[in-house]
Design a protein around this motif. Structure first.
Motif, PDB file in Angstrom:
ATOM      1  N   LEU A   1      31.612  42.564  44.132  1.00 57.36           N
ATOM      2  CA  LEU A   1      32.623  41.582  44.512  1.00 57.36           C
ATOM      3  C   LEU A   1      33.617  41.418  43.370  1.00 57.36           C
ATOM      4  CD1 LEU A   1      30.371  38.908  46.246  1.00 57.36           C
ATOM      5  CD2 LEU A   1      31.960  40.487  47.350  1.00 57.36           C
ATOM      6  N   ASN A   2      34.867  41.254  43.706  1.00 60.65           N
ATOM      7  CA  ASN A   2      35.937  41.114  42.723  1.00 60.65           C
ATOM      8  C   ASN A   2      35.745  39.825  41.913  1.00 60.65           C
ATOM      9  OD1 ASN A   2      38.410  40.404  41.480  1.00 60.65           O
ATOM     10  ND2 ASN A   2      39.574  41.604  42.971  1.00 60.65           N
ATOM     11  N   PRO A   3      35.504  39.942  40.595  1.00 64.80           N
ATOM     12  CA  PRO A   3      35.254  38.752  39.770  1.00 64.80           C
ATOM     13  C   PRO A   3      36.403  37.741  39.800  1.00 64.80           C
ATOM     14  CG  PRO A   3      34.758  40.756  38.537  1.00 64.80           C
ATOM     15  CD  PRO A   3      35.400  41.182  39.827  1.00 64.80           C
ATOM     16  N   ALA A   4      37.639  38.223  39.878  1.00 69.21           N
ATOM     17  CA  ALA A   4      38.788  37.306  39.922  1.00 69.21           C
ATOM     18  C   ALA A   4      38.771  36.489  41.219  1.00 69.21           C
ATOM     19  CB  ALA A   4      40.098  38.077  39.787  1.00 69.21           C
ATOM     20  N   LYS A   5      38.376  37.121  42.309  1.00 68.20           N
ATOM     21  CA  LYS A   5      38.312  36.402  43.592  1.00 68.20           C
ATOM     22  C   LYS A   5      37.161  35.396  43.599  1.00 68.20           C
ATOM     23  CE  LYS A   5      40.879  39.624  46.311  1.00 68.20           C
ATOM     24  NZ  LYS A   5      41.219  40.006  47.638  1.00 68.20           N
ATOM     25  N   ILE A   6      36.056  35.749  42.986  1.00 68.60           N
ATOM     26  CA  ILE A   6      34.920  34.827  42.880  1.00 68.60           C
ATOM     27  C   ILE A   6      35.332  33.614  42.041  1.00 68.60           C
ATOM     28  CG2 ILE A   6      32.580  34.526  41.965  1.00 68.60           C
ATOM     29  CD1 ILE A   6      32.796  36.259  44.544  1.00 68.60           C
ATOM     30  N   GLU A   7      36.013  33.881  40.936  1.00 67.38           N
ATOM     31  CA  GLU A   7      36.473  32.798  40.065  1.00 67.38           C
ATOM     32  C   GLU A   7      37.437  31.877  40.805  1.00 67.38           C
ATOM     33  OE1 GLU A   7      39.169  32.518  36.085  1.00 67.38           O
ATOM     34  OE2 GLU A   7      37.585  34.035  36.069  1.00 67.38           O
ATOM     35  N   LYS A   8      38.348  32.453  41.580  1.00 66.24           N
ATOM     36  CA  LYS A   8      39.314  31.649  42.344  1.00 66.24           C
ATOM     37  C   LYS A   8      38.608  30.792  43.392  1.00 66.24           C
ATOM     38  CE  LYS A   8      43.810  32.447  43.870  1.00 66.24           C
ATOM     39  NZ  LYS A   8      44.826  33.352  44.404  1.00 66.24           N
ATOM     40  N   PHE A   9      37.639  31.388  44.094  1.00 69.26           N
ATOM     41  CA  PHE A   9      36.883  30.642  45.096  1.00 69.26           C
ATOM     42  C   PHE A   9      36.159  29.465  44.442  1.00 69.26           C
ATOM     43  CE2 PHE A   9      33.013  29.809  47.546  1.00 69.26           C
ATOM     44  CZ  PHE A   9      33.527  29.616  48.819  1.00 69.26           C
ATOM     45  N   CYS A  10      35.517  29.714  43.320  1.00 68.74           N
ATOM     46  CA  CYS A  10      34.771  28.667  42.618  1.00 68.74           C
ATOM     47  C   CYS A  10      35.701  27.597  42.062  1.00 68.74           C
ATOM     48  CB  CYS A  10      33.899  29.280  41.526  1.00 68.74           C
ATOM     49  SG  CYS A  10      32.515  30.209  42.228  1.00 68.74           S
TER      50      CYS A  10
END
Length: 191
Positions: free
Chosen positions: A78-87
């Motif tokens: 999973l794209n870490p930047a997208k995970i960070e944005k979701f969180c």
């Protein structure tokens, strides 16, 4: 007329996506959330399968969900930047609702059940707008991942179709334009 058509049309035309980064810290009360979720059940659905269900996260539940996503997404594709944005969005909202599909009947095509859920989410969006709440339906690779399915506790025949965020906007209500009807409509009057 049974209803005030100008108010209904205005509600539909002013519905906007407002993301959590634009919410204030004001909490959305549980009674409003329940009323918004209640509007979902009135969406059209073939065979009355009512294939939707919702997992609501608020208060400490939001932080628990955030931590579970951060932990679960480690060492994945999973794209870490997208995970960070979701969180980050989980930290900026007062409520997040996992939009889930519970496959009800093999005789009803899956696309019809998913379409019914989209209608249910539109009902939720319209009710949120009527209450003056910003709302955002977030989809994508995390929502559809096995990791998120496990975090949500979904079982065989169930899937997540995204997360619905709500909050009080800290910005002016956005405006928008759409193409006029003649750009996307063809008429056949038999001539």
């Amino acid at each position: 007329m049974r209803f005030n058509l100008s108010e209904i049309k205005e509600l539909i035309e002013t519905r906007r996506t407002i993301k959590p980064e634009n919410y204030t810290e004001r909490l959305v009360h549980k009674e409003l959330i329940e009323d918004i979720l209640d509007s979902a059940r009135w969406a059209p659905n073939h065979g009355m399968t009512q294939p939707w269900f919702f997992k609501v996260y608020l208060g400490k539940g939001l932080e628990k969900l955030r931590q579970s996503v951060l932990e679960g997404a480690k060492n994945t594709e999973l794209n870490p930047a997208k995970i960070e944005k979701f969180c980050f969005r989980l930290s900026k909202t007062s409520v997040a609702i996992a939009i889930c599909h519970n496959r009800q009947s093999e005789r009803i095509p899956k696309i019809e059940e998913v379409s019914a859920i989209a209608c249910a989410v539109q009902n939720m969006h319209l009710m949120a707008t009527a209450y003056g709440l910003g709302a955002f339906w977030s989809t994508g690779s995390l929502a559809y991942s096995e990791i998120y399915r496990n975090i949500l506790g979904l079982v065989e025949g169930q899937e997540c179709l995204g997360t619905f965020f709500m909050g009080y906007p800290g910005i002016d209500w956005p405006t928008s334009q759409r193409k006029p009807v003649e750009y996307y409509t063809s008429w056949n009057e038999g001539d």
